[in-house]
Design a protein around this motif. Sequence first.
Motif, PDB file in Angstrom:
ATOM      1  N   ALA A   1       2.502   7.746  -7.078  1.00 40.10           N
ATOM      2  CA  ALA A   1       2.858   7.112  -8.038  1.00 40.10           C
ATOM      3  C   ALA A   1       2.111   7.622  -9.192  1.00 40.10           C
ATOM      4  O   ALA A   1       2.861   7.650 -10.408  1.00 40.10           O
TER       5      ALA A   1
ATOM      6  N   GLU B   1       0.553   6.598  -1.226  1.00 36.79           N
ATOM      7  CA  GLU B   1       1.585   5.945  -2.331  1.00 36.79           C
ATOM      8  C   GLU B   1       1.080   6.182  -3.428  1.00 36.79           C
ATOM      9  O   GLU B   1       1.721   6.018  -4.506  1.00 36.79           O
ATOM     10  N   ARG B   2      -0.301   5.750  -3.489  1.00 31.19           N
ATOM     11  CA  ARG B   2      -0.780   5.899  -4.822  1.00 31.19           C
ATOM     12  C   ARG B   2      -0.834   7.309  -5.403  1.00 31.19           C
ATOM     13  O   ARG B   2      -0.528   7.562  -6.644  1.00 31.19           O
TER      14      ARG B   2
ATOM     15  N   HIS C   1       8.641   3.960  -2.837  1.00 30.94           N
ATOM     16  CA  HIS C   1       7.227   4.553  -2.518  1.00 30.94           C
ATOM     17  C   HIS C   1       7.116   5.874  -2.272  1.00 30.94           C
ATOM     18  O   HIS C   1       6.018   6.428  -2.500  1.00 30.94           O
ATOM     19  N   THR C   2       8.112   6.398  -2.223  1.00 30.52           N
ATOM     20  CA  THR C   2       8.161   7.747  -1.912  1.00 30.52           C
ATOM     21  C   THR C   2       8.428   8.716  -3.096  1.00 30.52           C
ATOM     22  O   THR C   2       8.355   9.951  -3.094  1.00 30.52           O
TER      23      THR C   2
END
Length: 281
Positions: A189, A185-186, A247-248
Amino acid sequence: MKWRGRRGSRNIEDRRSMGGVGGGLSIFGVLIVLGIGYFFGIDVTPLLQATGVGTQESQPAEITEADERAGQFVSVTLADTEEVWADIFRRQVGEAYRPATLVLYKGVTQSPCGGASGATGPFYCPADRKIYLDTAFFTQMERRMGAGGDFAAAYVVAHEVAHHVQNELGILGQANQIRAQSSEERANAISVRIELQADCYSGIWARAAEARFGSLEPGDLDEALNAAKQIGDDTLQRNAGRVPQPHTFTHGTSEQRQRWFATGYNEGDVRACDTFSANRL
């Protein structure tokens, strides 16, 4: 966009007459491609789906009149980016700009970052500082995504060149190093911030191209903004019949991509494109 009859780039590696090359990937090869893709921030999922395991026969590709025209267009656009970024680096960075090489291919080719095919779309490979582009993608943009127009295609080239600019500035390597040590997830981002900065740099190029070459025509900026909209993560997921899952996201929403392109165009300064320090994307 006014581009015909203008200087083309010498940094074009034309592989289109080679056709599809290479075989399918072994399990070991799949693992290598996945690792390279994760580290360099390249989505290799479409490649793995398209390649599979086995053998692909190499056949010479026919170069059509449309292929020739597209190749000339890309060459002129790349030359424009070279002049623009050389000037921006001199004035704003205080360093010399080393241009990227753009590989034109048709069907399938290979790169240090893995194979390239129509399924992968255009991408920049930091390992060899080259951009990989099958100009058939421009047709897909127009027919499947509703993002036609020559300046929409120029935006695609400028966006990939912008990743090279990030690499030259040391931004891309640092960001991808952090991505490699982060959760999925990070990492996604961080990828969004990388891509939005590239959109912003594309806007800087558009502003400079308009001032330096007078190449923009009425409607060109709308074409670029529409392309940014059509390839936003939320729009792509909706068009695929899925509910957007933030989140994707790896490239940013349609609104974000349009806004950061506009920021670059309006400001014309690389400092305005610091998406990594921005509180609001």
